[in-house]
Design an enzyme around this catalytic site. Structure first.
Site, PDB file in Angstrom:
ATOM      1  N   ASP A   1       4.870  -0.633   1.628  1.00 10.39           N
ATOM      2  CA  ASP A   1       3.501  -0.587   2.282  1.00 10.39           C
ATOM      3  C   ASP A   1       3.467  -1.714   3.442  1.00 10.39           C
ATOM      4  O   ASP A   1       2.336  -2.110   3.842  1.00 10.39           O
ATOM      5  CB  ASP A   1       2.583  -1.042   1.202  1.00 10.39           C
TER       6      ASP A   1
ATOM      7  N   ASP B   1      -3.322  -0.714 -13.302  1.00 12.41           N
ATOM      8  CA  ASP B   1      -2.479  -0.220 -14.625  1.00 12.41           C
ATOM      9  C   ASP B   1      -3.195  -0.056 -15.659  1.00 12.41           C
ATOM     10  O   ASP B   1      -3.037   1.053 -16.382  1.00 12.41           O
ATOM     11  CB  ASP B   1      -1.426  -1.128 -14.569  1.00 12.41           C
TER      12      ASP B   1
END
Length: 769
Positions: free
Chosen positions: A181, A346
């Protein structure tokens, strides 16, 4: 009791359920009656002392039945305390100051009580899992290994990638992907030319590395940095097709046996969406580093990964922790990939999948080793993100209201979410004892005798039960240290996320920092100021002791609390001085055989520690007669990898004496050498047994240990902090500061006048604003 338990084991399932229902009903009624029963001080002391003495006798016995009994005792003592606390100690009639802080302190204690109850619930049974082996090669599922990265050093990403491609798994069945990224089209076109150049060079270095390695290593990036890590992973899901996804943070290096130990769970349990494994670390966190307690005191992460996750697994609620986890692709795609509503994507993803009836598992063997934040500022960035994300889940996707979750899963997720409100509770526990001596606030309306009868038994039994439940993973009072120094910084973050639940954004935790010199963390001032407030409050307590003899009982209670906070914040100041950490690669303990070749000489020995940059070998022969030859020489070191294959590496000696040779490796830029080194250092998961040593110390021993730490570290840290604080105070431009304050108030006044005029004129709401 044991006889009854043996008979209980012989009952069938329905009989057991009936027995437990009757037993728990009777117990619940009995506990309620004990809690609400009126009693004098003598009977309360008798009850508390009896339960405490029985607990002292049982605390050496480790089994599930004793644990249940001790938790029941804890419920009785705690609820007796809170029954008394609720109806006898709140001061709501003596002014707004007393009432406000009395309620705030009470709420902080109620919060602590709820966390105690939920923690006990999670701890009732710890589930231990054994790996499920796959016999036939064709039964292995295909796996895509994702390594998301943003701005971390290229060397860190390379190490993880090389370890990942070296895992013991059918090569045609898995691929490794670096998800960069930091190399997106958006980043490569950054308007800042310096950042644009840095991003381009980093992306090119990763691409060149992938091309050099080849094999099953690939590079993936995307157009824009949308939804941070979650968006990065979801983009990769569209470009890959493996049955399972192993997600590794870019600094989390996997052992060779990781996949083979984990994927069997998915073959056996078709509704399984996740297998989470522990996050283990080979470097100290900033608190361990600055206090010098790494490998001496159980790591802060141990309590979660060695205890809580096992308890959550028993309740079918172990959740995804962002890395070192394998997920089933089809279930992940069913919920649209990794979730992105909160910044703890998460846990949010696990919550969504659990609510759909899918299962998770926790396999407790450490097989991934990573980097903890090296500085206190990076540590706070990480913990603030965790706190804000978990509170976001509580506010936006409240597990108590989440359809599809079982009641025990709701409680398990509630425990994980509201734990992060500790910033409020800890901050209240710090400031509460100074309000009475300094301001005269009476926020805890109790005599010394009352405190001795109710509060002290509750306090000491909490310590005893905490020792019983967590002794191997968290020593007494270390939670107080970690949470107290975080609370000052996390409390504003908690308030901000409550006011704007969707506002927090994902911030990457800095990793791989190189601390060449000692320095004071820029985050030092709040802890430093609070410490001095506690210090000043001692003088006010002395004043009240002398001038108000009838208040001495209250002064004693407050002093006990002040002393406790004094040592906690004093240790906090010791933590704020960042110690040097010059090694770029951390050494891993070892006991492997090695041979050192120096010209025509050969020395055998044992490897004592090794990293990707160097090695320490303790030789079998004394080198004193050969030191002039060995010292500063270029040598060859022969060692064996996890597959027992020998290979040699060139190195240069940096220190040699008697039976010790320390050297750093040469030519580590060669990919073949680097792959071999990665396999030696990281591949064997049994090498990490030293990080799993469980050291137990009782409450008294821990108290003495903390006092010792205080006197060893405080003086120097305090002196450096004081010098910096004085320097900053002297550098303040007070005239400019006064002008800023006046301008701020004047601007606010003008806006208020304008706002008032708009209201009177009946302007539309947007104009009013």
């Amino acid at each position: 009791l044991m006889s009854i338990m043996e008979k209980f084991k012989q009952l069938d399932l329905k009989q057991k359920e009936k027995f437990l229902a009757i037993f728990l009903s009777i117990f619940f009624i009995g506990v309620v009656l004990i809690i609400i029963a009126p009693s004098n001080h003598k009977s309360q002391i008798f009850l508390s002392a009896t339960l405490f003495l029985i607990a002292l006798f049982l605390v050496k016995i480790r089994n599930e039945y004793v644990k249940l009994i001790l938790i029941m005792f804890g419920l009785i003592i705690s609820f007796r305390y809170f029954w008394w606390r609720t109806f006898n100690t709140l001061n709501l009639d003596e002014g707004i100051l007393n009432a406000t802080f009395s309620i705030l302190l009470y709420l902080a204690e109620v919060y602590s009580m709820v966390i105690f109850l939920l923690g006990a619930f999670v701890s009732l049974r710890l589930l231990e899992r054994e790996p499920i082996k796959i016999k036939n090669r064709e039964e292995y599922p295909t796996v895509d290994v994702f390594i998301p990265t943003y701005n971390e050093p290229v060397e860190i990403v390379q190490t993880t990638a090389l370890a990942a491609i070296s895992m013991d798994y059918p090569v045609e069945k898995f691929n490794v992907y670096i998800l960069d990224d930091g190399g997106t089209t958006q980043k490569l076109n950054d308007p800042d030319p310096v950042k644009r150049k840095e991003n381009y060079e980093r992306a090119m270095a990763l691409k060149e590395f992938v091309n050099r390695v080849g094999r099953n290593l690939h590079y993936i990036t995307r157009e824009r940095n949308v939804h941070a890590k979650a968006g990065n992973i979801n983009e990769a899901l569209k470009k890959t097709k493996g049955d399972l996804i192993l997600i590794l943070d870019c600094d989390h290096v996997p052992a060779e046996d990781f996949l083979k130990r984990v994927v069997g769970f998915f073959n056996k349990y078709p509704k399984l969406f996740l297998v989470q494994t522990p996050h283990s670390f080979y470097n100290p966190d900033p608190i361990e580093k600055n206090l010098g307690i790494f490998k001496i005191v159980p790591s802060e992460a141990d309590m979660f990964y060695k205890h809580i996750q096992k308890g959550l697994d028993f309740w079918s609620a172990s959740f995804f922790c962002g890395s070192a986890a394998v997920l089933r692709r089809k279930y992940l795609e069913e919920v649209g990939g990794i979730q992105g509503t909160t910044i703890t994507e998460d846990a949010e993803t696990a919550l969504e999948l659990h609510s759909r009836g899918y299962d998770s598992a926790y396999y407790a063997r450490p097989m991934v080793y990573g980097l903890q934040p090296e500085t206190f500022s990076a540590f706070i960035v990480q913990r603030t993100r965790w706190a804000q994300g978990m509170i976001q889940i509580f506010l936006l996707k409240n597990p108590l209201l989440k359809k599809g979750l079982k009641w025990y899963q709701k409680l398990s997720y509630l425990n994980a979410n509201i734990f992060w409100f500790f910033g409020f509770a800890r901050f209240m526990f710090i400031i509460a004892p100074v309000l009475y001596p300094i301001l005269g606030a009476r926020i805890y309306n109790a005599s010394l005798e009352d405190a001795l009868v109710y509060a002290i038994p509750y306090f000491f039994y909490s310590i005893l039960l905490s020792y019983y439940l967590y002794a191997k993973t968290r020593w007494n009072f270390f939670s107080e240290i970690y949470e107290a120094i975080q609370s000052v910084f996390i409390l504003p973050a908690i308030i901000s996320v409550i006011l704007s639940p969707r506002k927090p954004t994902f911030k990457v935790t800095p990793k791989g920092e190189n601390l060449e010199q000692e320095f004071l963390t820029p985050f030092y001032k709040p802890i430093y100021i609070l410490f001095h407030i506690i210090l000043i409050s001692f003088f006010f307590s002395a004043y009240r002791w002398i001038n108000f003899p009838d208040e001495r009982g209250t002064v004693v209670i407050v002093l006990f609390w002040q002393v406790f906070n004094f040592f906690i914040l004093g240790l906090g100041i010791s933590i704020l001085l960042e110690r040097p950490q010059r090694r770029k690669a951390f050494r891993i303990p070892s006991n492997d055989e090695a041979f050192i070749y120096v010209n025509d000489l050969v020395f055998s020995g044992k490897v004592r520690d090794i990293s990707l940059t160097g090695i320490w070998v303790e030789t079998d022969q004394d080198l004193t007669d050969y030191l002039s030859v060995v010292r500063d020489a270029e040598i060859k070191v022969m060692i064996k990898d996890v597959d027992n294959l020998a290979f040699s590496l060139e190195a240069k000696v940096v220190n040699a004496n008697a039976k010790n040779v320390r050297a750093y490796f040469l030519n580590t830029n060669d990919v073949r050498n680097l792959i071999k080194l990665v396999k030696v250092v990281y591949a064997d998961s049994t090498r990490w047994e030293i990080f799993r040593e469980e050291k137990v110390m009782g409450p008294i021993g821990v108290t003495l240990f903390l006092i010792k730490l205080f006197f060893q570290n405080f003086t120097r840290s305090y002196r450096v902090a004081t010098q910096e604080f004085i320097r900053e105070v002297r550098s303040i431009n007070y005239i400019q500061m006064l002008k800023s304050i006046i301008y701020t108030f004047y601007s606010a006044y003008k806006k208020l006048i304008k706002y008032s005029k708009n209201i009177v004129a009946g302007a539309p709401i947007n104009e009013k604003i």
